[in-house]
Design a protein around this motif. Structure first.
Motif, mmCIF file in Angstrom:
data_model
loop_
_atom_site.group_PDB
_atom_site.id
_atom_site.type_symbol
_atom_site.label_atom_id
_atom_site.label_comp_id
_atom_site.label_asym_id
_atom_site.label_seq_id
_atom_site.Cartn_x
_atom_site.Cartn_y
_atom_site.Cartn_z
ATOM 1 N N SER A 11 0.594 -1.406 -0.067
ATOM 2 C CA SER A 11 -0.101 -0.124 0.067
ATOM 3 C C SER A 11 0.680 0.849 0.250
ATOM 4 C CB SER A 11 -0.554 0.197 1.299
ATOM 5 O OG SER A 11 -0.491 -0.045 1.787
ATOM 6 N N ARG A 12 1.954 1.199 0.555
ATOM 7 C CA ARG A 12 3.399 2.377 0.654
ATOM 8 C C ARG A 12 4.465 1.827 0.316
ATOM 9 N NH1 ARG A 12 2.577 3.842 6.773
ATOM 10 N NH2 ARG A 12 4.489 2.555 7.929
ATOM 11 N N ILE A 14 8.091 1.076 -0.318
ATOM 12 C CA ILE A 14 8.775 -0.031 -1.204
ATOM 13 C C ILE A 14 8.185 -0.215 -2.675
ATOM 14 C CG2 ILE A 14 10.645 -1.957 -1.369
ATOM 15 C CD1 ILE A 14 12.300 -0.351 0.474
ATOM 16 N N ASP A 60 -2.721 -10.470 6.759
ATOM 17 C CA ASP A 60 -1.759 -9.954 8.078
ATOM 18 C C ASP A 60 -0.389 -11.495 7.361
ATOM 19 O OD1 ASP A 60 0.009 -10.206 9.538
ATOM 20 O OD2 ASP A 60 -1.284 -9.384 11.466
ATOM 21 N N ALA A 61 0.269 -10.637 6.772
ATOM 22 C CA ALA A 61 1.065 -11.742 6.376
ATOM 23 C C ALA A 61 1.922 -12.519 7.114
ATOM 24 C CB ALA A 61 2.604 -10.861 5.638
ATOM 25 N N ASN A 87 7.663 -8.606 1.038
ATOM 26 C CA ASN A 87 8.066 -7.218 1.159
ATOM 27 C C ASN A 87 7.613 -6.699 2.577
ATOM 28 O OD1 ASN A 87 8.689 -3.816 0.591
ATOM 29 N ND2 ASN A 87 6.633 -3.909 0.775
ATOM 30 N N SER A 142 15.000 -7.862 2.478
ATOM 31 C CA SER A 142 15.781 -7.527 3.204
ATOM 32 C C SER A 142 16.444 -6.297 3.707
ATOM 33 C CB SER A 142 17.044 -8.575 3.507
ATOM 34 O OG SER A 142 18.318 -8.406 4.554
ATOM 35 N N TYR A 157 15.648 -5.770 14.728
ATOM 36 C CA TYR A 157 15.098 -5.687 13.469
ATOM 37 C C TYR A 157 16.512 -6.178 12.391
ATOM 38 C CZ TYR A 157 14.782 -3.208 8.767
ATOM 39 O OH TYR A 157 14.510 -2.830 7.637
ATOM 40 N N LYS A 161 16.223 -9.505 9.349
ATOM 41 C CA LYS A 161 16.526 -9.602 8.331
ATOM 42 C C LYS A 161 18.272 -10.970 7.845
ATOM 43 C CE LYS A 161 13.921 -6.248 7.040
ATOM 44 N NZ LYS A 161 12.253 -6.968 5.708
ATOM 45 N N GLY A 188 19.747 0.098 1.310
ATOM 46 C CA GLY A 188 19.954 0.814 2.829
ATOM 47 C C GLY A 188 18.940 1.988 3.375
ATOM 48 N N VAL A 190 16.180 4.251 3.094
ATOM 49 C CA VAL A 190 15.171 4.879 1.760
ATOM 50 C C VAL A 190 14.147 5.555 2.702
ATOM 51 C CG1 VAL A 190 13.854 3.950 -0.021
ATOM 52 C CG2 VAL A 190 15.576 2.244 0.322
ATOM 53 N N THR A 192 11.227 6.248 3.401
ATOM 54 C CA THR A 192 9.727 5.845 3.681
ATOM 55 C C THR A 192 9.139 6.621 4.557
ATOM 56 O OG1 THR A 192 9.958 3.897 3.994
ATOM 57 C CG2 THR A 192 10.320 4.141 2.016
ATOM 58 N N ILE A 194 8.738 3.982 6.699
ATOM 59 C CA ILE A 194 8.809 3.553 8.052
ATOM 60 C C ILE A 194 9.430 3.889 9.363
ATOM 61 C CG2 ILE A 194 10.930 2.746 7.111
ATOM 62 C CD1 ILE A 194 9.441 -0.286 7.739
ATOM 63 N N HIS A 195 10.070 5.064 9.037
ATOM 64 C CA HIS A 195 11.655 5.049 9.469
ATOM 65 C C HIS A 195 10.176 6.212 10.867
ATOM 66 C CE1 HIS A 195 14.908 4.339 7.598
ATOM 67 N NE2 HIS A 195 14.089 4.823 6.532
HETATM 68 P P1 NAD Z 1 7.094 0.786 4.778
HETATM 69 O O1 NAD Z 1 6.166 0.890 6.194
HETATM 70 O O2 NAD Z 1 6.434 1.873 4.628
HETATM 71 O O3 NAD Z 1 5.867 -0.023 4.282
HETATM 72 C C1 NAD Z 1 5.540 -1.671 4.618
HETATM 73 C C2 NAD Z 1 4.606 -2.395 4.534
HETATM 74 O O4 NAD Z 1 4.551 -3.044 4.802
HETATM 75 C C3 NAD Z 1 3.664 -0.489 5.248
HETATM 76 O O5 NAD Z 1 2.490 -0.920 4.052
HETATM 77 C C4 NAD Z 1 2.782 -2.249 6.037
HETATM 78 O O6 NAD Z 1 1.306 -1.474 6.527
HETATM 79 C C5 NAD Z 1 3.262 -3.408 5.196
HETATM 80 N N1 NAD Z 1 2.964 -4.450 6.984
HETATM 81 C C6 NAD Z 1 3.618 -4.239 7.557
HETATM 82 N N2 NAD Z 1 3.163 -5.538 8.534
HETATM 83 C C7 NAD Z 1 2.326 -5.880 7.380
HETATM 84 C C8 NAD Z 1 1.521 -7.293 7.755
HETATM 85 N N3 NAD Z 1 1.861 -7.770 9.020
HETATM 86 N N4 NAD Z 1 1.525 -7.898 6.974
HETATM 87 C C9 NAD Z 1 1.196 -7.546 5.276
HETATM 88 N N5 NAD Z 1 1.991 -6.356 5.519
HETATM 89 C C10 NAD Z 1 2.736 -5.373 6.079
HETATM 90 O O7 NAD Z 1 8.384 0.220 4.958
HETATM 91 P P2 NAD Z 1 9.643 0.351 3.439
HETATM 92 O O8 NAD Z 1 10.684 1.527 4.029
HETATM 93 O O9 NAD Z 1 8.766 0.871 2.434
HETATM 94 O O10 NAD Z 1 9.596 -1.077 3.884
HETATM 95 C C11 NAD Z 1 9.321 -2.443 2.851
HETATM 96 C C12 NAD Z 1 10.415 -3.294 3.661
HETATM 97 O O11 NAD Z 1 11.643 -2.309 2.909
HETATM 98 C C13 NAD Z 1 10.494 -3.605 4.838
HETATM 99 O O12 NAD Z 1 10.700 -5.156 4.206
HETATM 100 C C14 NAD Z 1 11.843 -3.155 5.433
HETATM 101 O O13 NAD Z 1 12.086 -3.720 6.398
HETATM 102 C C15 NAD Z 1 12.682 -3.071 3.830
HETATM 103 N N6 NAD Z 1 14.165 -1.745 4.106
HETATM 104 C C16 NAD Z 1 13.269 -0.560 4.180
HETATM 105 C C17 NAD Z 1 14.381 0.826 4.227
HETATM 106 C C18 NAD Z 1 13.858 1.633 4.375
HETATM 107 O O14 NAD Z 1 15.191 2.089 4.876
HETATM 108 N N7 NAD Z 1 13.288 1.873 4.428
HETATM 109 C C19 NAD Z 1 16.034 -0.489 4.938
HETATM 110 C C20 NAD Z 1 15.839 -1.605 4.330
HETATM 111 C C21 NAD Z 1 15.148 -2.344 4.421
#
Ligand code: NAD
Length: 248
Positions: A11-12, A14, A60-61, A87, A142, A157, A161, A188, A190, A192, A194-195
């Motif tokens: 939904s948002r 990556i 829910d994943a 993801n 990851s 976390y 990973k 690395g 990114v 988004t 998540i932070h």
């Molecule tokens: P994000 O928070 O924008 O996206 C994560 C998505 O996962 C959200 O839409 C959230 O609702 C969904 N989610 C969480 N728990 C869930 C569940 N139980 N079931 C289904 N959906 C669920 O963050 P992002 O940065 O886009 O993260 C995507 C992936 O990239 C994650 O696995 C994250 O760990 C990884 N990642 C992100 C970064 C970064 O800096 N943003 C760096 C390294 C890895």
């Protein structure tokens, strides 16, 4: 060739960026989301605008029945899968391990490890040729945290990973003979949300200046690597842990 792709947590961030890039290739995307229906519908709409087809699937994943249902619904709607992006992931507020509750640790490993393993297991069941699949590609999202360890903030976390990396290494060997490729993308920092969900809005920009590129990555730059691994252009790539981190 057109492909059918399931992306968890799309939904948002990556996942959303990867979905839209799949749309640009004319592929069909099942957009999984856990809570925000409106945002998931927006992703689906943007996939269609980009030239693909899309459906949204709530689930829910980290819940086995939900994971099975999301694969079933994808097949009912589009037919036989070609690829899966595992993801969905979470972080939690910055703490040292000594201050982390068991509840926090359990949730972290439920979503990031159990969730990834369940989605990968279901992918294996659906894609393996000896189980009636036609092969395909699994991309696990990851993090470079798995090789950094993320002390003082996200040691849980980082460990979750590392388990995802190991899943990519092992499963690529199990599924190679089944015509299924398995790889991990390790982003690395990114830019988004998540932070912010980990209580640190602006973290990617703040720490991004200290990376070799002097900036955080954008979700679309991670999506490029994911879609390459889903595509036939990466036909001899499996078991790779691909850092997409601006050299971090
Ligand atoms: P994000 O928070 O924008 O996206 C994560 C998505 O996962 C959200 O839409 C959230 O609702 C969904 N989610 C969480 N728990 C869930 C569940 N139980 N079931 C289904 N959906 C669920 O963050 P992002 O940065 O886009 O993260 C995507 C992936 O990239 C994650 O696995 C994250 O760990 C990884 N990642 C992100 C970064 C970064 O800096 N943003 C760096 C390294 C890895």
């Amino acid at each position: 060739m057109s492909k059918i792709i399931l992306i968890t947590g799309a939904s948002r961030g990556i996942g959303r960026a990867a979905a839209i890039l799949c749309g640009e290739r004319g592929w069909s995307v099942a957009v999984n989301y856990v809570g925000n229906h409106e945002a998931a519908e927006q992703t689906a709409e943007d996939v269609r605008k980009a030239g693909g087809q899309a459906i949204t699937i709530q689930g829910d994943a980290a819940v086995e029945a939900d994971v099975i249902a999301m694969f079933d619904k994808t097949k009912q709607q589009f037919g036989q899968l070609d690829g899966v992006v595992v993801n969905a992931g979470i972080v939690a507020p910055s703490l040292q391990l000594a201050d982390m509750s068991a509840e926090r640790l359990k949730r972290m490993f439920d979503v990031n490890v159990l969730g990834a393993y369940l989605c990968a297991r279901e992918s294996a069941r659906r894609l393996s040729v000896e189980r009636g699949g036609k092969g395909g590609s699994i991309v696990l999202v990851s993090s470079v945290a798995s090789r950094i360890g993320s002390p003082f903030e996200y040691i849980d976390y980082a460990g979750s990973k590392a388990a995802v990396d190991t899943l990519a290494l092992g499963l690529s060997k199990e599924l190679g003979p089944q015509k299924v490729r398995v790889n991990a993308v390790r982003p690395g920092l990114v830019n988004t949300d998540i932070h912010a969900s980990g209580g640190q809005p602006g973290r990617a920009q703040r720490l991004g200046v200290n990376t070799p590129f002097g900036r955080p990555g954008e979700a679309s730059e991670i999506a490029e690597a994911i879609v390459w691994l889903l595509s036939d252009a990466s036909s001899y790539t499996s078991g790779a842990l691909l850092d997409v981190s601006g050299g971090r």
